[in-house]
Design an enzyme around this catalytic site. Structure first.
Site, PDB file in Angstrom:
ATOM      1  N   ASP A 114      -8.665  -9.975  -0.173  1.00  0.00           N
ATOM      2  CA  ASP A 114      -7.946  -9.086   0.736  1.00  0.00           C
ATOM      3  C   ASP A 114      -8.001  -7.650   0.239  1.00  0.00           C
ATOM      4  O   ASP A 114      -8.069  -6.705   1.024  1.00  0.00           O
ATOM      5  CB  ASP A 114      -6.492  -9.554   0.866  1.00  0.00           C
ATOM      6  CG  ASP A 114      -5.668  -8.636   1.743  1.00  0.00           C
ATOM      7  OD1 ASP A 114      -5.931  -8.613   2.967  1.00  0.00           O
ATOM      8  OD2 ASP A 114      -4.785  -7.936   1.222  1.00  0.00           O
TER       9      ASP A 114
ATOM     10  N   ASN B  72       0.846  -1.198   0.000  1.00  0.00           N
ATOM     11  CA  ASN B  72       0.000   0.000   0.000  1.00  0.00           C
ATOM     12  C   ASN B  72       0.883   1.251   0.000  1.00  0.00           C
ATOM     13  O   ASN B  72       2.112   1.153  -0.018  1.00  0.00           O
ATOM     14  CB  ASN B  72      -0.954  -0.015   1.201  1.00  0.00           C
ATOM     15  CG  ASN B  72      -0.221   0.001   2.536  1.00  0.00           C
ATOM     16  OD1 ASN B  72       0.923   0.430   2.619  1.00  0.00           O
ATOM     17  ND2 ASN B  72      -0.892  -0.464   3.573  1.00  0.00           N
TER      18      ASN B  72
END
EC number: 3.1.2.2
Lengths: 342, 342, 342
Positions: free
Chosen positions: C215, C26
């Site tokens: 996810d 991320n």
């Protein structure tokens, strides 16, 4: 279940494994040589970076300086598992030699084949100052002879790197309406904008990413020439004289230099254009020779069309290519003997 | 057209969402226009394939025939979530119109912005025989006017597709030692070997994959010209006259045709070379005009260097580009009025 | 250099290693839980497919049937090397248990951390007839107790798989103008067209590809709810009751079910739409619960906003989630004791 350490343990070995996917292969199902070169370089980069940081001091990233000539002994296919094992086999004051082997495993039949051996040289660059080469911690050798052999290989490659630094100036000119089987007929180039996932922690392109793109261009040149299923047979030694930075546009160009009865040699150049943030000019970053063979539907090598030579320069390059071809053939016959006598 | 949500559901609407990753963007963090075009086309392909298979009969895959002109209203950034919503807005006997809007959501602040609207036309091709166009099941319209408006759009695009089919013959010639800011200075081309993930179930390239590569070349041309952070501002209508098959090598070439004070127009050509399995000649598959703007570090448009014109052909193309530029500007002023009055 | 075999030797162990790249993480640089789940499943699929083909007979591919609950013990970062080691720990007549551990190595500092343990169950499906489950060759156990413990785990998971097969019917409805912190406020869904590289040799989606997408949705739900840097803390047991075929469109939807002081539980559904080639209806392929935590800039868990409950169904799901949370907490306290005593 206990926490197991990295394969083969010890800081001096690593293994990468991965299932080969459709995107890793051509439409005949043969994995691209470039996919394998990229995995080989990733293994080498991990193991040499780990080793160069194993003593306290300035942190560094190992940058690829050179890959020795490597042969692709047999094609790998979609669905097979590639096992890439690397170990450090020699260290000089400022460089690390990594030897890598690649095993292809068919997990349905259990069959395994060695597909490649490769030798790579890395240099540790400081994370704080990318132009500073750090010192490499020495490794321990099991026998004194291993160190002496390594030193010999080190001296040889050092000499050869100096030589190639000179001959990097060539440019591939476009040709209009080329005749079939001429150099201009198959020559190709592609451009690539360097993104974050192509780069190391330094923000410089992984050597493996560059090699994968080089193999891609060489493959297109080979396919345009013979219009059949082609696979990488070998890559000559590649020297990485100049780093390539994130955000660059790189142009990768290939042209055919030589054909034997069943093989094609393609010269590939990589030029970097640091056009966004710097006043630097476009420069030649890497060059190399790839050899391809053409395969029949049964996977057997078939004859390739002869390259049609049109200029003096092309003739000179063809003769040079022929020299490399004959030299390799001679070397291989010597190397094969001990193997067959084992 | 109002911003539609994931709601409405039913077979006639779909929404794709995805986090924008580093590889989707340039080094300034702005998502490539091509990434968005590819998502738009994927949404369109899914919804129109689903619709065309909704009645029992021969199975088919919807192939992209045309994308109407689309503007990129504001840049999208890494870490934002792109929401691409598509719905079928018109069906003729053999084609489907899909309207798509793209919303960018900053999931940390909750801020949302519309970044694009697009209109795409698809044609259902039989899975058994890719040259056979099947019939499209008709959709239901909430009001009669919706059908009439759709029919008008259908007739207009049909006409325009006929016209563009003629003007696809141009070739980009290489230039040696070009002067800065000339056409030859920034023109670029790249080659791509079509792999399995680029293709539909038919084994033909997704229109979105082609558009992404076209945007990539256009972006490199724009960056070479002005050496700053550049972003896609708009794409003119694109017609897909010829399909591209798996295993082809495609060459994507771009050259600058026009510059206004703050924008650059780049013409892009896609040529397919079906070199492996077919005796077919290289052919022009697609062509289009992309408009780029140059951004300052604060993300504001800045002036771009004027294009230096050297030949009569370049002058003619510059004037044509100027025509498109002024026409768009006029249209936009008309369209903006109702919006500002709301 | 001799040809070295796969890691740890023996047919019953394998190790995958890879450098974590920007696209694996991320924007805060933490590797997605889904990236790790995908590597874990790839290791499990290789080792169990290899084992199930180790006796002569019909060839098969091991398909993921179940993943036991797994905790993410510490976040992994870009530039670190993930080492995923798998070994077969139990075999029943028709299934294989694989235990996997994941080690994160910082190759600059040499620091290593265990980030995950996981247990996966695979079933061998014939390559000729994907609906036929083959017999699994038995493994050898070092101690009799290992076999008995394995048998107990086998019976437990078999029972639990039966139970979950019932409760797969729930649907996520869209909500208009939701209030902050309600379920509707953060619920999300994404759509993915299954491509060739997502699939096994059978042409069915790898379990790891599905888990990575699950996810991704769960992460978007969590980020929308608390608008901070969030990471996967754990995944509850996942049962793969239905296979997903190449060419399907899959919809992955997530909604928050429960919040504790510092964690969020998100329920994720995967629905497959075989819209082109089959008369089959859309069906529920997988469902699972993901737990996320919110991290401060220093990487410490911080409190999350409480979920606002609006309906009876939401209340019931919240209570169920609370039950799972308390049960896990109790189990962890028991398991931690031996570790802290070491």
């Amino acid at each position: 279940m206990s926490a197991r350490g990295p394969a083969g343990a010890g800081p001096a070995a690593i293994q990468l494994s991965r299932i080969m996917r459709p995107d890793d292969a051509n439409i005949a199902g043969n994995v691209h040589g470039g996919t394998i070169l990229k995995m080989i370089e990733e293994a080498g980069a991990i193991i040499s970076t780990r080793h160069c940081n194993s003593q306290s001091g300035e942190h560094c990233v190992a940058a690829l300086a050179r890959v020795e000539r490597t042969d692709f002994l047999s094609p790998m296919c979609i669905g097979e598992v590639a096992h890439v094992s690397a170990e450090i086999t020699y260290t000089s004051k400022h460089s690390v030699e990594v030897q890598v082997n690649v095993l292809s495993e068919n997990i349905l039949t259990g069959a395994k084949r060695v597909t490649n051996w490769a030798t790579l040289w890395y240099v540790p660059l400081s994370l704080k100052n990318v132009d500073k080469v750090l010192e490499v911690p020495p490794i321990q050798y099991a026998w004194k002879e291993l160190e002496e052999d390594g030193k010999k290989r080190y001296e040889e490659q050092k000499l050869e790197r100096l030589v190639t630094k000179q001959r990097n100036g060539d440019i591939i000119f476009p040709v209009f309406n080329p005749e079939p089987y001429t150099v201009g007929y198959s020559q190709s180039s592609l451009i690539h904008l360097v993104g974050p996932s192509d780069c190391t922690l330094h923000g410089f392109v992984h050597g493996g990413v560059t090699m994968k793109l080089m193999d891609e261009v060489a493959g297109i040149v080979a396919a345009r020439h013979c219009k059949t299923n082609i696979v990488t047979a070998s890559v000559d030694a590649i020297n990485f004289h100049e780093k390539i930075k994130k955000g660059c546009v790189i142009t990768i160009s290939g042209r055919m230099t030589f054909t034997s009865n069943k093989s094609m040699e393609i010269e590939v150049f990589v030029d970097a254009d640091p056009f966004v943030d710097e006043p630097k000019e476009r420069y030649r970053a890497v060059s190399a020779f790839f050899t391809y063979v053409s395969l029949s539907k049964e996977g057997k090598p078939v004859p390739v069309p002869q390259l049609v030579i049109e200029t003096e320069d092309e003739k000179r390059r063809f003769e040079d290519g022929k020299g490399r071809y004959l030299q390799t053939k001679a070397k291989r016959q010597v190397q094969m003997q001990p193997l067959t006598q084992q």
